[in-house]
Design a protein around this motif. Structure first.
Motif, mmCIF file in Angstrom:
data_model
loop_
_atom_site.group_PDB
_atom_site.id
_atom_site.type_symbol
_atom_site.label_atom_id
_atom_site.label_comp_id
_atom_site.label_asym_id
_atom_site.label_seq_id
_atom_site.Cartn_x
_atom_site.Cartn_y
_atom_site.Cartn_z
ATOM 1 N N ALA A 147 -10.902 -4.736 -7.245
ATOM 2 C CA ALA A 147 -10.522 -5.214 -8.577
ATOM 3 C C ALA A 147 -9.664 -6.471 -8.500
ATOM 4 N N GLY A 148 -9.496 -7.026 -7.299
ATOM 5 C CA GLY A 148 -8.734 -8.261 -7.129
ATOM 6 C C GLY A 148 -7.251 -8.067 -6.963
ATOM 7 N N CYS A 149 -6.828 -6.858 -6.587
ATOM 8 C CA CYS A 149 -5.395 -6.579 -6.437
ATOM 9 C C CYS A 149 -4.923 -6.895 -5.021
ATOM 10 N N GLU A 150 -3.712 -7.428 -4.922
ATOM 11 C CA GLU A 150 -3.037 -7.519 -3.634
ATOM 12 C C GLU A 150 -2.197 -6.253 -3.497
ATOM 13 N N VAL A 151 -2.524 -5.425 -2.523
ATOM 14 C CA VAL A 151 -1.915 -4.107 -2.406
ATOM 15 C C VAL A 151 -0.717 -4.176 -1.472
ATOM 16 N N ASN A 152 0.427 -3.745 -1.956
ATOM 17 C CA ASN A 152 1.659 -3.717 -1.163
ATOM 18 C C ASN A 152 2.103 -2.272 -1.018
ATOM 19 N N LEU A 153 2.084 -1.772 0.212
ATOM 20 C CA LEU A 153 2.359 -0.362 0.452
ATOM 21 C C LEU A 153 3.643 -0.199 1.253
ATOM 22 N N PRO A 154 4.517 0.704 0.835
ATOM 23 C CA PRO A 154 5.720 1.003 1.632
ATOM 24 C C PRO A 154 5.335 1.793 2.874
ATOM 25 N N GLU A 155 6.236 1.850 3.845
ATOM 26 C CA GLU A 155 5.947 2.628 5.045
ATOM 27 C C GLU A 155 5.699 4.091 4.700
ATOM 28 N N GLN A 156 6.431 4.576 3.710
ATOM 29 C CA GLN A 156 6.232 5.939 3.235
ATOM 30 C C GLN A 156 6.519 5.987 1.743
ATOM 31 N N ALA A 157 5.543 6.478 0.975
ATOM 32 C CA ALA A 157 5.736 6.595 -0.466
ATOM 33 C C ALA A 157 6.702 7.737 -0.752
ATOM 34 N N GLN A 158 7.788 7.429 -1.414
ATOM 35 C CA GLN A 158 8.807 8.429 -1.698
ATOM 36 C C GLN A 158 8.672 9.032 -3.090
ATOM 37 N N ARG A 159 7.794 8.464 -3.895
ATOM 38 C CA ARG A 159 7.573 8.967 -5.244
ATOM 39 C C ARG A 159 6.082 8.956 -5.528
#
Length: 281
Positions: free
Chosen positions: A35-47
């Motif tokens: 969908a054209g998104c730049e995905v930024n992921l944390p090392e671990q999702a806390q929420r």
């Protein structure tokens, strides 16, 4: 000790219900890039929350991506997207844009995940009308699968009225960046686009802002020096939402320009945003 052993087992092999698993993060990256998104992921999702950051006219995902660390520091994955200029100006041309983003997120998760929308400048005119329609459809399960936790309005929602366009053109002219013929041309363009697109886009935006879909906490970040989203217009929007019983928080700076609040006041900006996210996410 059995209690300690159980905690180690749970942290190693189990994903808490309130977090996002690594498999889900991988799926989110694959499905939303289409969908054209730049995905930024944390090392671990806390929420169990995903943020959608939608930029301003002529922005690029890398510009919006500068705000990503503010979310990733809290363990919140964020999708940074930049609508095309035509999405901002031409009525409802951004509808497929938000549909693709919602579909990409929805297919990434088997169980509900809440959304935080961070919308810059005129992005609400692109995102909110179709989003509210999709959530309000009879039989739609989006409200259950992707509940909206909160909305951040940064320098917006700018509705590109004739008044804001001429105010911006006047400032640019006074700064000596353009000559008088260019100022006249810019003002004429503002009048024409307002006549062709502006009134309809404002009507669609007003309908969306009155929708029960957006009966969620909202944060408005604006400035007295903004010549695109005039401070008087921002206060009108805030007062209208408060009158509808919405939970509204706002912060106004004295000197920062349009979509430049974070650059001018990074610590204050982070403080305001973090407090809001801890409340809703």
């Amino acid at each position: 000790n059995m209690a300690v052993a159980f905690k180690i087992f749970r942290r190693t092999f189990c994903t808490p219900a309130f977090t996002i698993s690594s498999a889900e993060l991988d799926s989110l990256r694959r499905n939303t890039k289409q969908a054209g998104c730049e995905v930024n992921l944390p090392e671990q999702a806390q929420r169990r929350t995903v943020a959608i950051l939608v930029g301003w006219a002529a922005s690029k995902p890398k510009h919006v991506g500068k705000y990503a660390p503010l979310y990733m520091d809290l363990g919140i994955p964020c999708l940074c997207v930049a609508p095309h200029m035509f999405h901002v100006w031409i009525k409802r041309s951004g509808d497929p844009f938000i549909q693709a983003i919602l579909a990409g997120i929805a297919t990434s998760f088997a169980t509900p995940v809440s959304l935080v929308l961070h919308l810059f400048s005129g992005a609400p005119t692109v995102i909110l009308p179709k989003l509210c329609e999709e959530y309000s459809k009879s039989g739609s399960k989006l409200a259950d699968k992707l509940p909206i936790a909160g909305v951040v309005f940064d320098s917006g929602p700018a509705d590109f009225s004739y008044e804001t366009g001429t105010a911006a053109a006047r400032l640019v002219y006074k700064q000596g960046r353009y000559n008088f013929p260019t100022y006249v041309a810019a003002t004429s363009f503002g009048i024409a686009t307002d006549w062709m697109f502006g009134s309809k886009k404002r009507q669609d935006l007003n309908t969306a802002l009155e929708s029960t879909v957006l009966k969620v906490p909202q944060l408005y970040l604006y400035s007295e020096a903004d010549t695109v989203m005039l401070p008087s217009r921002a206060r009108q929007r805030i007062e209208a939402q408060v009158a509808m019983g919405r939970d509204v928080t706002s912060h106004c700076w004295k000197d920062s320009q349009h979509v430049r609040h974070f650059a001018a006041h990074p610590i204050e900006y982070q403080t305001q945003l973090t407090a809001f996210l801890k409340q809703v996410a």
